[in-house]
Design an enzyme around this catalytic site. Sequence first.
Site: not given
Length: 329
Positions: A112, A193, A196
């Site tokens: 992240k 993966k 969204k």
Amino acid sequence: MRIISGAKPSGKLHIGNYLGSIKNWVKLQEDPKNECWFFIADYHSITEDYDPKQKSKEIFDMALDLLALGLGPKKSVLFQQSRINEHANLGWIFNTIVRMSELERMTQYKDKALVQKQNVNVGLFDYPALMAADILIYKAEAVPVGEDQLQHLELTRDIARRFNEKFGKIFPEPKSILTETPRIMSLTDPLKKMSKSGGEKSYIALSDSPEIIREKIKIAVSDAGGKDKRDGGDNLLSIFNAFTQTKEEKTEYLSYKKDHEAGKLRYAGLKPRLAELIADYFADYRKKHIEFSKNPDYVKKVLAEGAEKALAIAEKTLKEVKQKIGLII
Ligand code: TRP
């Protein structure tokens, strides 16, 4: 067995979220031997970039989604994380137990931090300490999660063990519960993966209409597997397998799989059938979703009652922790 899990509210749930962990929530709450607690991890969600004008809607929508999936008041406790101050409070105490070096190893943090370079906030780094608090404050024994959360669970057990050794045993070391579904990949890029961030066409939202599902599956990439990786066809097949419910559907899946292994799978046959399977699987969800969205007061009431139940336990554990570490005079 006491079970807890949470999911971040970040707009629409997709089939990757569902198959990764939430499907298991629904299953686990059916066993009367389990006592299930599920929450909306809004405090975790604000470690990511977000729009404060959208956040409360995302939280509400998540509650709606969970209810429409059949989770809720009669079988499990649903609540909103940020309403229980004790989570963050215990998280602070865990900050003094967890090591910098342990948090630095977390792959979710590292990933992240690369994605949100301008916003590598301390909360993002400290995320696993709060997660450990979410779980241990209820002294949960098992946590259904997606496989990307296993490292956080391992750290939760380390924190529990360290606390117990140092201050006296109060926490169980919770185990993780995984679904049998392999990781669901993006429809447009089967090496990534499903998420969204891959764009509208890369995922199927639980709320997608049968027409939209058909359209998205139709254009899904079926090959493009890298060396040693599952390809798009494998991904479509594992989605098929995950949504089979009857014996006939299982048999159907096995025959598609055999064709795929023999290199003669016809996607023109598989794809519309897969779309139909998914659309049917969520028919009841779509119906309930419409019903619950007409009754926002009910949704809010469920969360209010859940918070009350959660608070009762969280308060008790926090007091016990403070006692153990010597803060109560
Ligand atoms: N980190 C989890 C996820 O991204 C969400 C979460 C927060 C959670 N706290 C938790 C899951 C406690 C299980 C238990 O999916």
